[in-house]
Design a protein around this motif. Structure first.
Motif, PDB file in Angstrom:
ATOM      1  N   PHE A  15       0.810  -1.216   0.000  1.00 16.67           N
ATOM      2  CA  PHE A  15       0.000   0.000   0.000  1.00 16.67           C
ATOM      3  C   PHE A  15       0.846   1.270   0.000  1.00 16.67           C
ATOM      4  N   LEU A  16       2.019   1.210   0.633  1.00 15.18           N
ATOM      5  CA  LEU A  16       2.857   2.391   0.743  1.00 15.18           C
ATOM      6  C   LEU A  16       3.593   2.730  -0.550  1.00 15.18           C
ATOM      7  N   PHE A  17       3.993   1.711  -1.294  1.00 15.87           N
ATOM      8  CA  PHE A  17       4.770   1.946  -2.502  1.00 15.87           C
ATOM      9  C   PHE A  17       3.896   1.764  -3.726  1.00 15.87           C
ATOM     10  N   ALA A  18       3.937   2.755  -4.578  1.00 19.65           N
ATOM     11  CA  ALA A  18       3.161   2.685  -5.813  1.00 19.65           C
ATOM     12  C   ALA A  18       3.754   1.627  -6.722  1.00 19.65           C
ATOM     13  N   VAL A 101      15.238   2.510 -13.810  1.00 16.80           N
ATOM     14  CA  VAL A 101      14.973   3.898 -13.425  1.00 16.80           C
ATOM     15  C   VAL A 101      13.576   4.036 -12.826  1.00 16.80           C
ATOM     16  N   GLY A 102      12.603   3.369 -13.413  1.00 18.82           N
ATOM     17  CA  GLY A 102      11.232   3.436 -12.896  1.00 18.82           C
ATOM     18  C   GLY A 102      11.102   2.893 -11.486  1.00 18.82           C
ATOM     19  N   HIS A 103      11.737   1.774 -11.223  1.00 17.17           N
ATOM     20  CA  HIS A 103      11.689   1.213  -9.870  1.00 17.17           C
ATOM     21  C   HIS A 103      12.426   2.120  -8.880  1.00 17.17           C
ATOM     22  N   PHE A 104      13.520   2.718  -9.309  1.00 16.55           N
ATOM     23  CA  PHE A 104      14.231   3.684  -8.467  1.00 16.55           C
ATOM     24  C   PHE A 104      13.324   4.873  -8.129  1.00 16.55           C
ATOM     25  N   LEU A 105      12.695   5.450  -9.148  1.00 16.90           N
ATOM     26  CA  LEU A 105      11.840   6.614  -8.917  1.00 16.90           C
ATOM     27  C   LEU A 105      10.638   6.272  -8.052  1.00 16.90           C
ATOM     28  N   ASN A 107      10.217   3.348  -5.918  1.00 11.94           N
ATOM     29  CA  ASN A 107      10.528   2.773  -4.602  1.00 11.94           C
ATOM     30  C   ASN A 107      11.448   3.632  -3.754  1.00 11.94           C
ATOM     31  N   ASP A 108      12.415   4.303  -4.371  1.00  8.83           N
ATOM     32  CA  ASP A 108      13.378   5.085  -3.598  1.00  8.83           C
ATOM     33  C   ASP A 108      13.023   6.561  -3.499  1.00  8.83           C
ATOM     34  N   MET A 109      12.398   7.097  -4.542  1.00  5.68           N
ATOM     35  CA  MET A 109      12.118   8.528  -4.563  1.00  5.68           C
ATOM     36  C   MET A 109      10.663   8.870  -4.279  1.00  5.68           C
ATOM     37  N   TYR A 111       7.803   8.470  -6.207  1.00  6.07           N
ATOM     38  CA  TYR A 111       6.867   8.843  -7.272  1.00  6.07           C
ATOM     39  C   TYR A 111       5.774   7.777  -7.365  1.00  6.07           C
ATOM     40  N   THR A 112       4.542   8.219  -7.523  1.00  5.06           N
ATOM     41  CA  THR A 112       3.405   7.293  -7.440  1.00  5.06           C
ATOM     42  C   THR A 112       2.786   6.925  -8.783  1.00  5.06           C
ATOM     43  N   LYS A 113       3.128   7.648  -9.846  1.00  2.00           N
ATOM     44  CA  LYS A 113       2.470   7.395 -11.138  1.00  2.00           C
ATOM     45  C   LYS A 113       3.489   7.205 -12.249  1.00  2.00           C
ATOM     46  N   ALA A 114       4.491   6.373 -11.968  1.00  2.78           N
ATOM     47  CA  ALA A 114       5.542   6.085 -12.945  1.00  2.78           C
ATOM     48  C   ALA A 114       5.091   4.972 -13.874  1.00  2.78           C
ATOM     49  N   ARG A 115       5.326   5.167 -15.165  1.00  6.01           N
ATOM     50  CA  ARG A 115       5.006   4.172 -16.179  1.00  6.01           C
ATOM     51  C   ARG A 115       6.189   4.047 -17.120  1.00  6.01           C
ATOM     52  N   GLU A 116       6.228   2.955 -17.871  1.00  9.79           N
ATOM     53  CA  GLU A 116       7.217   2.799 -18.934  1.00  9.79           C
ATOM     54  C   GLU A 116       6.496   2.365 -20.193  1.00  9.79           C
TER      55      GLU A 116
END
Length: 134
Positions: A15-18, A101-105, A107-109, A111-116
């Motif tokens: 729930f915490l990580f997008a 990069v998406g997982h970094f943004l 999980n680490d940064m 961001y909740t609406k990252a797509r590739e």
């Protein structure tokens, strides 16, 4: 008792990580119409070779040797994606670097609406005979 705590932590983490998602070219175009940023993380040589998707912002993450500068990337990225809840789509050659990069943004940064773009520019965009710009 330990199992319960671990299961609770795993459930809470979900729930915490997008979730970082792979999307189709059509889904990307819809998001772009709605104002989502399209960020191409390839190298300048790759941009020149194939062109970029119209409306894309070019921000290199990995250089030709696989090195990266997170501070430099984030300085440019935050000019385009100004809010951690703003939708954006990452693009690379074949959708392998965008996963990293998406997982970094996400999980680490935070961001909740990252797509590739699924398949990247080669197997997602160009494979569908879509146009690019230089």
């Amino acid at each position: 008792m330990i199992k319960k705590v671990l299961l609770t932590l795993i459930a809470l983490q979900a729930f915490l990580f997008a979730e970082f998602q792979t999307i189709s070219t059509n889904d990307m175009l819809e998001l772009q119409k709605e104002g989502a940023a399209i960020v191409d993380i390839r190298t300048p040589g790759e941009w020149e070779q194939t062109g970029v998707i119209p409306g894309t912002t070019k921000i290199m993450f990995f250089d030709d040797r696989g090195s990266y500068n997170i501070e430099k990337f984030m300085a440019e990225f935050t000019k385009v994606v100004k809010d951690k809840n703003q939708p954006f789509v990452l693009v690379c050659r074949t959708a392998s670097r965008t996963k990293v990069v998406g997982h970094f943004l996400t999980n680490d940064m935070g961001y909740t609406k990252a797509r590739e773009l699924g398949g990247g520019i080669m197997f997602g965009w160009l494979n569908e005979n879509r146009k690019t710009v230089k």
